[in-house]
Design a protein around this motif. Structure first.
Motif, PDB file in Angstrom:
ATOM      1  N   GLY A 108       0.801  -1.217   0.000  1.00 60.40           N
ATOM      2  CA  GLY A 108       0.000   0.000   0.000  1.00 60.40           C
ATOM      3  C   GLY A 108       0.834   1.268   0.000  1.00 60.40           C
ATOM      4  O   GLY A 108       0.321   2.344  -0.288  1.00 60.40           O
ATOM      5  N   ASN A 109       2.107   1.147   0.326  1.00 55.40           N
ATOM      6  CA  ASN A 109       3.015   2.299   0.344  1.00 55.40           C
ATOM      7  C   ASN A 109       4.423   1.811  -0.025  1.00 55.40           C
ATOM      8  O   ASN A 109       5.351   1.920   0.766  1.00 55.40           O
ATOM      9  N   LEU A 110       4.552   1.250  -1.214  1.00 54.98           N
ATOM     10  CA  LEU A 110       5.819   0.675  -1.654  1.00 54.98           C
ATOM     11  C   LEU A 110       6.802   1.747  -2.101  1.00 54.98           C
ATOM     12  O   LEU A 110       6.411   2.807  -2.593  1.00 54.98           O
ATOM     13  N   HIS A 111       8.069   1.446  -1.944  1.00 54.39           N
ATOM     14  CA  HIS A 111       9.138   2.280  -2.485  1.00 54.39           C
ATOM     15  C   HIS A 111       9.082   2.145  -4.021  1.00 54.39           C
ATOM     16  O   HIS A 111       8.713   1.081  -4.543  1.00 54.39           O
ATOM     17  N   PRO A 112       9.439   3.182  -4.760  1.00 51.51           N
ATOM     18  CA  PRO A 112       9.422   3.079  -6.227  1.00 51.51           C
ATOM     19  C   PRO A 112      10.217   1.885  -6.763  1.00 51.51           C
ATOM     20  O   PRO A 112       9.833   1.293  -7.777  1.00 51.51           O
ATOM     21  N   MET A 113      11.304   1.503  -6.097  1.00 45.78           N
ATOM     22  CA  MET A 113      12.079   0.350  -6.569  1.00 45.78           C
ATOM     23  C   MET A 113      11.295  -0.947  -6.367  1.00 45.78           C
ATOM     24  O   MET A 113      11.320  -1.829  -7.229  1.00 45.78           O
ATOM     25  N   GLN A 114      10.586  -1.049  -5.260  1.00 49.51           N
ATOM     26  CA  GLN A 114       9.757  -2.229  -5.035  1.00 49.51           C
ATOM     27  C   GLN A 114       8.662  -2.315  -6.104  1.00 49.51           C
ATOM     28  O   GLN A 114       8.406  -3.387  -6.650  1.00 49.51           O
ATOM     29  N   GLU A 115       8.049  -1.175  -6.402  1.00 50.97           N
ATOM     30  CA  GLU A 115       7.025  -1.140  -7.446  1.00 50.97           C
ATOM     31  C   GLU A 115       7.597  -1.543  -8.801  1.00 50.97           C
ATOM     32  O   GLU A 115       6.975  -2.300  -9.550  1.00 50.97           O
ATOM     33  N   ALA A 116       8.795  -1.048  -9.112  1.00 56.23           N
ATOM     34  CA  ALA A 116       9.426  -1.369 -10.393  1.00 56.23           C
ATOM     35  C   ALA A 116       9.762  -2.858 -10.483  1.00 56.23           C
ATOM     36  O   ALA A 116       9.607  -3.468 -11.547  1.00 56.23           O
TER      37      ALA A 116
ATOM     38  N   ILE B   5      15.666  -7.405 -13.656  1.00 61.07           N
ATOM     39  CA  ILE B   5      16.203  -6.590 -12.566  1.00 61.07           C
ATOM     40  C   ILE B   5      16.785  -5.297 -13.145  1.00 61.07           C
ATOM     41  O   ILE B   5      16.505  -4.202 -12.644  1.00 61.07           O
ATOM     42  N   VAL B   6      17.569  -5.424 -14.193  1.00 56.80           N
ATOM     43  CA  VAL B   6      18.154  -4.240 -14.829  1.00 56.80           C
ATOM     44  C   VAL B   6      17.048  -3.351 -15.393  1.00 56.80           C
ATOM     45  O   VAL B   6      17.108  -2.125 -15.267  1.00 56.80           O
ATOM     46  N   ASP B   7      16.005  -3.957 -15.993  1.00 57.19           N
ATOM     47  CA  ASP B   7      14.874  -3.169 -16.500  1.00 57.19           C
ATOM     48  C   ASP B   7      14.233  -2.348 -15.386  1.00 57.19           C
ATOM     49  O   ASP B   7      13.922  -1.173 -15.574  1.00 57.19           O
ATOM     50  N   ALA B   8      14.028  -2.971 -14.221  1.00 53.62           N
ATOM     51  CA  ALA B   8      13.399  -2.283 -13.086  1.00 53.62           C
ATOM     52  C   ALA B   8      14.261  -1.118 -12.615  1.00 53.62           C
ATOM     53  O   ALA B   8      13.760  -0.010 -12.380  1.00 53.62           O
ATOM     54  N   ILE B   9      15.557  -1.365 -12.488  1.00 55.52           N
ATOM     55  CA  ILE B   9      16.467  -0.312 -12.027  1.00 55.52           C
ATOM     56  C   ILE B   9      16.535   0.819 -13.049  1.00 55.52           C
ATOM     57  O   ILE B   9      16.495   2.000 -12.697  1.00 55.52           O
TER      58      ILE B   9
ATOM     59  N   ARG C 255      22.916   0.332 -19.001  1.00 53.69           N
ATOM     60  CA  ARG C 255      22.615  -1.041 -18.585  1.00 53.69           C
ATOM     61  C   ARG C 255      23.887  -1.757 -18.143  1.00 53.69           C
ATOM     62  O   ARG C 255      23.885  -2.499 -17.168  1.00 53.69           O
ATOM     63  N   GLU C 256      24.985  -1.504 -18.843  1.00 58.83           N
ATOM     64  CA  GLU C 256      26.252  -2.152 -18.496  1.00 58.83           C
ATOM     65  C   GLU C 256      26.729  -1.695 -17.118  1.00 58.83           C
ATOM     66  O   GLU C 256      27.212  -2.497 -16.317  1.00 58.83           O
ATOM     67  N   GLU C 257      26.604  -0.397 -16.843  1.00 59.54           N
ATOM     68  CA  GLU C 257      27.002   0.114 -15.529  1.00 59.54           C
ATOM     69  C   GLU C 257      26.094  -0.427 -14.429  1.00 59.54           C
ATOM     70  O   GLU C 257      26.567  -0.768 -13.340  1.00 59.54           O
ATOM     71  N   ILE C 258      24.806  -0.530 -14.706  1.00 57.56           N
ATOM     72  CA  ILE C 258      23.888  -1.115 -13.718  1.00 57.56           C
ATOM     73  C   ILE C 258      24.326  -2.540 -13.414  1.00 57.56           C
ATOM     74  O   ILE C 258      24.434  -2.933 -12.249  1.00 57.56           O
ATOM     75  N   ARG C 259      24.579  -3.323 -14.449  1.00 54.73           N
ATOM     76  CA  ARG C 259      25.010  -4.720 -14.237  1.00 54.73           C
ATOM     77  C   ARG C 259      26.302  -4.772 -13.428  1.00 54.73           C
ATOM     78  O   ARG C 259      26.447  -5.592 -12.522  1.00 54.73           O
ATOM     79  N   GLU C 260      27.240  -3.900 -13.734  1.00 53.13           N
ATOM     80  CA  GLU C 260      28.513  -3.887 -13.013  1.00 53.13           C
ATOM     81  C   GLU C 260      28.310  -3.547 -11.541  1.00 53.13           C
ATOM     82  O   GLU C 260      28.822  -4.223 -10.656  1.00 53.13           O
ATOM     83  N   TYR C 261      27.552  -2.475 -11.262  1.00 55.74           N
ATOM     84  CA  TYR C 261      27.363  -2.042  -9.878  1.00 55.74           C
ATOM     85  C   TYR C 261      26.435  -2.969  -9.086  1.00 55.74           C
ATOM     86  O   TYR C 261      26.418  -2.898  -7.864  1.00 55.74           O
TER      87      TYR C 261
END
Length: 173
Positions: free
Chosen positions: A94-102, A154-158, A134-140
């Motif tokens: 009911g009050n999710l963080h945007p990352m949880q929603e993604a 996961i990368v799509d959500a981030i 996307r490459e930097e997201i995967r690396e980090y």
């Protein structure tokens, strides 16, 4: 802490103060207790998972003073005075963080075991502001393992949340 809990602690237990998910807690902790064990066993916050217990999988990732950390590698007494945020502290139904929603929107999990650590790490990644591709997201995010292989989602959500963050920053300027 119940009297039974206090009786189960050794005489070596030391007092510490932590702010956990916005609530200040005064705790008695044995010097060898990891932050993960404290959160799960003493505080009942079981969202952070014990995967490898060696800092190799990231299932136990939490935010310590806003920075991601493998809680299985951190002794709780060393973090006296710190602010700890677990998956439970990011948002609730009911009050999710945007990352949880993604993560939900992009179906960025399968079995879900790694998801709390993945989300906490992803929140920190966005706050760090270093990943732009996307490459930097995967690396980090490479310290967080998903045995089911949901990496693309996961990368799509981030990436989705990063896009929202960029839009919010531009609107504020």
């Amino acid at each position: 802490m119940s009297s039974q809990d206090a009786q189960s602690l050794s005489p070596a237990a030391v007092p510490i103060r932590l702010t956990i998910n916005g609530t200040e807690r005064r705790l008695q902790v044995e010097p060898w207790t990891t932050l993960l064990d404290l959160l799960r066993e003493q505080e009942g916050l079981t969202g952070s998972k014990k995967g490898c217990d060696h800092g190799q999988c990231g299932a136990c990732t939490v935010l310590i003073d806003g920075k991601r950390a493998n809680s299985c590698l951190v002794l709780a007494v060393v973090k006296d005075g710190a602010e700890i945020t677990t998956i439970e502290g990011l948002g609730q139904p009911g009050n999710l963080h945007p990352m949880q929603e993604a993560f939900i929107e992009h179906d960025a999990f399968q079995c879900g075991y790694c998801t709390p650590g993945q989300i906490c790490s992803a929140v920190a990644l966005v706050q760090e502001g270093r990943a732009h591709t996307r490459e930097e997201i995967r690396e980090y995010m490479s310290g967080n393992i998903c045995r089911c292989g949901a990496y693309t989602n996961i990368v799509d959500a981030i990436e989705d949340v990063l896009g929202q963050s960029s839009t919010l920053r531009e609107a504020a300027e």
